[in-house]
Design a protein around this motif. Structure first.
Motif, PDB file in Angstrom:
ATOM      1  N   SER A 184       0.824  -1.214   0.000  1.00  0.00           N
ATOM      2  CA  SER A 184       0.000   0.000   0.000  1.00  0.00           C
ATOM      3  C   SER A 184       0.858   1.264   0.000  1.00  0.00           C
ATOM      4  CB  SER A 184      -0.942   0.011   1.202  1.00  0.00           C
ATOM      5  OG  SER A 184      -0.204   0.187   2.404  1.00  0.00           O
ATOM      6  N   ALA A 206      -5.911   0.392  -1.368  1.00  0.00           N
ATOM      7  CA  ALA A 206      -4.523   0.569  -1.806  1.00  0.00           C
ATOM      8  C   ALA A 206      -3.634  -0.590  -1.372  1.00  0.00           C
ATOM      9  CB  ALA A 206      -3.963   1.877  -1.241  1.00  0.00           C
ATOM     10  N   GLY A 241      -3.834  -1.862   2.070  1.00  0.00           N
ATOM     11  CA  GLY A 241      -3.688  -1.858   3.519  1.00  0.00           C
ATOM     12  C   GLY A 241      -4.437  -3.025   4.142  1.00  0.00           C
TER      13      GLY A 241
END
Length: 143
Positions: free
Chosen positions: A10, A18, A20
């Motif tokens: 990420s 993203a 995470g």
């Protein structure tokens, strides 16, 4: 509650989209209960190789207190409170969301509806009242 953690994938961002990690949190204990990464459930952090579940969130009681204060100040019925943990200051509010994301349901392995239904059930129950008894009532009867 959900904790978002960054990963190498990420690029240091904690956003789930993203790359995470989303960690479900037990509201009573402040411990992580489940973890998702790239739409899969994981047991360990992919970069650090440490357990993702069973971890206690620092300052959890204060995080809950801050969240309650925000909900009281902005009575929207459903509110997302983004809190960060600063090394020096402790928990700090980043922002409030009137329409927070619902990926928290996946991280917690439980849908929002069941939790809201439970709150409604609890609020509908009559309050328990304590029964006060005298010492004489509590002593066994003489034979």
């Amino acid at each position: 509650a959900m904790l978002r953690c960054p990963t190498l994938a990420s690029d240091g961002k904690a956003n789930l989209q993203a790359g995470g990690i989303g960690l479900g949190i037990n509201l009573s204990t402040g411990r992580t209960t489940s973890a998702t990464f790239r739409r899969r459930f994981i047991a360990r952090h992919p970069d650090l190789d440490v357990p993702a579940t069973g971890v206690r969130v620092p300052h959890w009681e204060r995080v809950l207190e801050i969240s309650r204060e925000c909900a009281a100040a902005f009575p929207l019925g459903y509110l997302g409170v983004d809190v960060t943990l600063d090394v020096k200051e402790g928990p700090l509010v980043l922002e409030l969301n009137g329409r927070p994301g619902l990926l928290i349901q996946i991280a917690n392995l439980d849908g929002l509806k069941s939790r809201l239904d439970e709150i409604d059930r609890r609020l509908a129950r009559p309050a328990r009242t304590a029964t006060v008894r005298t010492r004489r009532e509590l002593e066994p009867a003489a034979a």
